[in-house]
Design an enzyme around this catalytic site. Sequence first.
Site, short mmCIF file in Angstrom:
data_model
loop_
_atom_site.label_atom_id
_atom_site.label_comp_id
_atom_site.label_asym_id
_atom_site.label_seq_id
_atom_site.Cartn_x
_atom_site.Cartn_y
_atom_site.Cartn_z
N TYR A 1 0.67 -18.78 -6.95
CA TYR A 1 -0.15 -19.94 -6.59
C TYR A 1 -1.60 -19.75 -7.03
CZ TYR A 1 -2.82 -23.09 -3.53
OH TYR A 1 -3.70 -24.02 -3.03
N SER B 1 -9.00 -24.11 -5.21
CA SER B 1 -8.78 -23.26 -4.04
C SER B 1 -9.51 -21.95 -4.24
CB SER B 1 -7.29 -22.98 -3.84
OG SER B 1 -7.07 -21.98 -2.87
#
Length: 251
Positions: free
Chosen positions: A157, A144
């Site tokens: 995250y 990501s």
Amino acid sequence: MKDAFGAPQSLLLLGGTSEIGLATARRLIARRTRTVWLAGRPSPALTAAADSLRALGAEVRTVPFDALDTESHAERLGKIFTEGDIDLVLLAFGILGDQAHDEADPLAAVRVAQTNYTGAVSAGLICAGALQAQGHGSLVVLSSVAGERARRANFIYGSSKAGLDAFAQGLGDALQGTGVHVMVVRPGFVRSRMTAGLEEAPLATTPEAVALAIELGLRRRSETVWVPGALRVVMSALRHVPRPVFRRLPV
């Protein structure tokens, strides 16, 4: 083995209900992928995912898989490779967590880290070893852009994805010359169940767009894929912004 058109004939999807993973499977089935393994926790959603791919003409099998149950990974994933060669492993599982909640609940934060990083390290190494043993194959790891630089809004995250990204890059280097190809995919904000209800970020994308980028990256044997491609330039700039300035940016 890959067919005459370069498409993988067999796919192992780790995270069998992943929207990006299933969108990729649909694209690959349209290009002659014939055998698909969906690895995930048994659920109606996993069954429905398998049925939807069977309807497209693929032979689909499901296997119980829990990212947090690392002690079971070697046995359960190893059995898949005993059934025949796997051309492509797509590591697509992960959880976003809830930053505000997880900061106040360390055990919840640990669950995010263990799912996104520890579970991925375990499954990634096991599958990489199996691919190396068969002498060919690709391992695609969904990272990501959140892992490029920690942000106040989602650093739990983001840190887990940063670790995963670094691991996948190092694994790719370790497998050079073995016949195994490792590709890291860095999507931005993806409109999906995981991000439902969140404010959409600039350059937002879709599971289908990520799937297309994965397919193109596999054809080119890319090592890193950004989705959309403009994020490469954006993140290159943000990576060098001084921290006092970065803290004030609306990112």
